[in-house]
Design a protein around this motif. Sequence first.
Motif, PDB file in Angstrom:
ATOM      1  N   PRO A 181     -10.159  20.279 -17.026  1.00 53.85           N
ATOM      2  CA  PRO A 181      -9.203  20.997 -17.990  1.00 53.85           C
ATOM      3  C   PRO A 181      -8.345  22.406 -16.740  1.00 53.85           C
ATOM      4  N   GLY A 182      -9.444  23.063 -16.262  1.00 56.32           N
ATOM      5  CA  GLY A 182      -9.327  24.853 -15.315  1.00 56.32           C
ATOM      6  C   GLY A 182      -8.778  23.721 -14.276  1.00 56.32           C
ATOM      7  N   ASP A 183      -8.389  22.096 -13.532  1.00 52.47           N
ATOM      8  CA  ASP A 183      -8.248  22.077 -12.554  1.00 52.47           C
ATOM      9  C   ASP A 183      -6.088  22.401 -12.298  1.00 52.47           C
ATOM     10  N   PHE A 184      -5.424  21.871 -13.858  1.00 51.68           N
ATOM     11  CA  PHE A 184      -4.379  21.792 -14.086  1.00 51.68           C
ATOM     12  C   PHE A 184      -4.123  22.478 -15.924  1.00 51.68           C
ATOM     13  N   ASP A 185      -2.752  22.640 -15.855  1.00 53.77           N
ATOM     14  CA  ASP A 185      -2.247  22.952 -17.286  1.00 53.77           C
ATOM     15  C   ASP A 185      -2.059  21.948 -18.416  1.00 53.77           C
ATOM     16  N   ILE A 186      -1.196  21.394 -17.610  1.00 53.61           N
ATOM     17  CA  ILE A 186      -0.655  19.853 -18.697  1.00 53.61           C
ATOM     18  C   ILE A 186      -0.322  18.961 -17.251  1.00 53.61           C
ATOM     19  N   VAL A 187      -0.533  17.622 -18.347  1.00 58.70           N
ATOM     20  CA  VAL A 187      -0.861  15.859 -17.661  1.00 58.70           C
ATOM     21  C   VAL A 187       0.824  15.747 -18.209  1.00 58.70           C
ATOM     22  N   VAL A 188       1.849  15.558 -17.059  1.00 53.69           N
ATOM     23  CA  VAL A 188       2.908  14.529 -17.854  1.00 53.69           C
ATOM     24  C   VAL A 188       2.946  13.855 -17.062  1.00 53.69           C
ATOM     25  N   SER A 189       3.195  12.124 -17.520  1.00 52.15           N
ATOM     26  CA  SER A 189       3.579  10.881 -17.362  1.00 52.15           C
ATOM     27  C   SER A 189       4.756   9.935 -17.996  1.00 52.15           C
ATOM     28  N   SER A 190       5.500   8.762 -16.936  1.00 51.32           N
ATOM     29  CA  SER A 190       6.029   7.669 -17.558  1.00 51.32           C
ATOM     30  C   SER A 190       5.456   7.228 -17.209  1.00 51.32           C
ATOM     31  N   ILE A 191       5.426   5.706 -18.916  1.00 53.34           N
ATOM     32  CA  ILE A 191       5.106   5.105 -19.353  1.00 53.34           C
ATOM     33  C   ILE A 191       6.194   3.648 -18.370  1.00 53.34           C
ATOM     34  N   GLY A 192       6.952   4.235 -18.011  1.00 55.39           N
ATOM     35  CA  GLY A 192       7.411   3.156 -16.836  1.00 55.39           C
ATOM     36  C   GLY A 192       6.418   2.105 -15.830  1.00 55.39           C
TER      37      GLY A 192
ATOM     38  N   ILE B 148       9.347   9.552 -20.750  1.00 55.79           N
ATOM     39  CA  ILE B 148       8.778  10.819 -20.256  1.00 55.79           C
ATOM     40  C   ILE B 148       7.698  11.847 -21.116  1.00 55.79           C
ATOM     41  N   TYR B 149       6.327  11.789 -20.968  1.00 56.30           N
ATOM     42  CA  TYR B 149       5.689  12.629 -22.058  1.00 56.30           C
ATOM     43  C   TYR B 149       4.355  13.404 -21.333  1.00 56.30           C
TER      44      TYR B 149
ATOM     45  N   LYS C 183       0.546  -1.420   0.000  1.00 50.93           N
ATOM     46  CA  LYS C 183      -0.259   0.137   0.592  1.00 50.93           C
ATOM     47  C   LYS C 183       0.942   1.103   0.234  1.00 50.93           C
ATOM     48  N   VAL C 184       2.205   0.874   0.484  1.00 46.72           N
ATOM     49  CA  VAL C 184       2.787   2.252   1.011  1.00 46.72           C
ATOM     50  C   VAL C 184       3.708   2.464  -0.651  1.00 46.72           C
ATOM     51  N   VAL C 185       4.786   1.953  -1.612  1.00 45.77           N
ATOM     52  CA  VAL C 185       5.147   1.634  -2.371  1.00 45.77           C
ATOM     53  C   VAL C 185       3.839   2.969  -3.687  1.00 45.77           C
ATOM     54  N   PRO C 186       3.220   2.638  -3.870  1.00 51.68           N
ATOM     55  CA  PRO C 186       2.975   3.283  -5.444  1.00 51.68           C
ATOM     56  C   PRO C 186       2.564   4.494  -4.187  1.00 51.68           C
ATOM     57  N   MET C 187       2.008   5.095  -3.394  1.00 54.86           N
ATOM     58  CA  MET C 187       2.057   6.376  -2.911  1.00 54.86           C
ATOM     59  C   MET C 187       3.651   7.129  -3.067  1.00 54.86           C
ATOM     60  N   ILE C 188       4.762   6.707  -2.874  1.00 55.27           N
ATOM     61  CA  ILE C 188       5.705   6.884  -2.602  1.00 55.27           C
ATOM     62  C   ILE C 188       6.709   7.347  -3.885  1.00 55.27           C
ATOM     63  N   ARG C 189       5.725   6.664  -4.810  1.00 49.53           N
ATOM     64  CA  ARG C 189       6.214   6.252  -6.488  1.00 49.53           C
ATOM     65  C   ARG C 189       5.890   7.371  -7.409  1.00 49.53           C
ATOM     66  N   GLY C 190       4.326   7.500  -6.787  1.00 49.71           N
ATOM     67  CA  GLY C 190       3.564   9.224  -7.220  1.00 49.71           C
ATOM     68  C   GLY C 190       3.926  10.372  -6.646  1.00 49.71           C
ATOM     69  N   LYS C 191       4.305  10.207  -5.368  1.00 58.35           N
ATOM     70  CA  LYS C 191       5.404  10.844  -4.760  1.00 58.35           C
ATOM     71  C   LYS C 191       6.690  11.561  -5.752  1.00 58.35           C
ATOM     72  N   ALA C 192       7.443  10.895  -5.297  1.00 61.37           N
ATOM     73  CA  ALA C 192       8.779  10.717  -5.700  1.00 61.37           C
ATOM     74  C   ALA C 192       8.879  11.199  -7.605  1.00 61.37           C
ATOM     75  N   PHE C 193       7.874  11.263  -8.124  1.00 57.50           N
ATOM     76  CA  PHE C 193       7.600  11.284  -9.929  1.00 57.50           C
ATOM     77  C   PHE C 193       7.716  13.052  -9.785  1.00 57.50           C
ATOM     78  N   GLU C 194       7.051  13.623  -8.424  1.00 59.06           N
ATOM     79  CA  GLU C 194       6.117  15.253  -8.769  1.00 59.06           C
ATOM     80  C   GLU C 194       7.874  15.635  -8.986  1.00 59.06           C
ATOM     81  N   PHE C 195       9.077  14.751  -8.268  1.00 64.22           N
ATOM     82  CA  PHE C 195      10.398  15.668  -8.053  1.00 64.22           C
ATOM     83  C   PHE C 195      10.958  15.441  -8.918  1.00 64.22           C
ATOM     84  N   THR C 196      10.849  13.969  -9.717  1.00 66.20           N
ATOM     85  CA  THR C 196      11.409  14.096 -10.501  1.00 66.20           C
ATOM     86  C   THR C 196      11.498  15.052 -11.995  1.00 66.20           C
TER      87      THR C 196
END
Length: 269
Positions: free
Chosen positions: A147-158, A202-203, A31-44
Amino acid sequence: MDKDWKEKVQEYCEKYNIPLVYLAETMYEPKVVPMIRGKAFEFTIFMLLQKVLNQDEWEVTKPSMNAQTGFHDIDVRVTHKKTKKDILIECKLAKKGGYQKFADGHSEIRVKCMRSRTLGIAKVKELAPKWGVSKKMLTIHNDQYLPGDFDIVVSSIGNAFYRTHKTTGIFEWNPTKSEQEFLLKLNPSNKNNLKDFSFRNIYIARTESLAVTHDSGVVCTRRNCQNKTNCGFVPNYPIIYFDAKTNKPTNGWVPIEESLNIFKGFVGK
């Protein structure tokens, strides 16, 4: 002088009464891994955009916020220094196991993009008029972004090539043969490190190009939605569509290294 990461980790464990000797075991919990990876991706993304964008023209920041229901937090903010225009970025990993190859040769990767907190009845009543949608419509789409919540979405395909181990429950890199072939087409020169390559693949896309509108061609899959071609909401799993011949996205997503024009589009350049 800033503290090094070891000191920060030790202080964190002491502050929250976490046994340091079992920190790794705690972080490996399913349960912890997805939360950590998601938050860490923001710093990436925060670090990567500082390299991609000219720092004389753009400022990249990582706001520290505590999101409340109905008030979206900001993962990364990019500011155009000359115009003071803020561009808000949402960082979302691909859906676990979210890769699919189709009979015509094209591939799709689904990006997990939904609200962490579903809007309840009271919030729907409060926010619907502010957001310019009906209460009925917002109730149907109460876990989806606009769309008004944010302007851009960034995603890693990994993340699309990770799966949960049936016995241990641990989140593991485990691409199928077909998925490995897809990655090799994207990066034929690096056969031995596909895991890191896929994460760095990353796209980026404008949120408006992912929403259900006549212009985007995206179709809503909500059963009760009465406007499936123009409801305006972002699907829970936007698709990155890879062309069968070029192996490049064709539906608004571009590699983050080539994203400057997307940012310029927000400031009229």
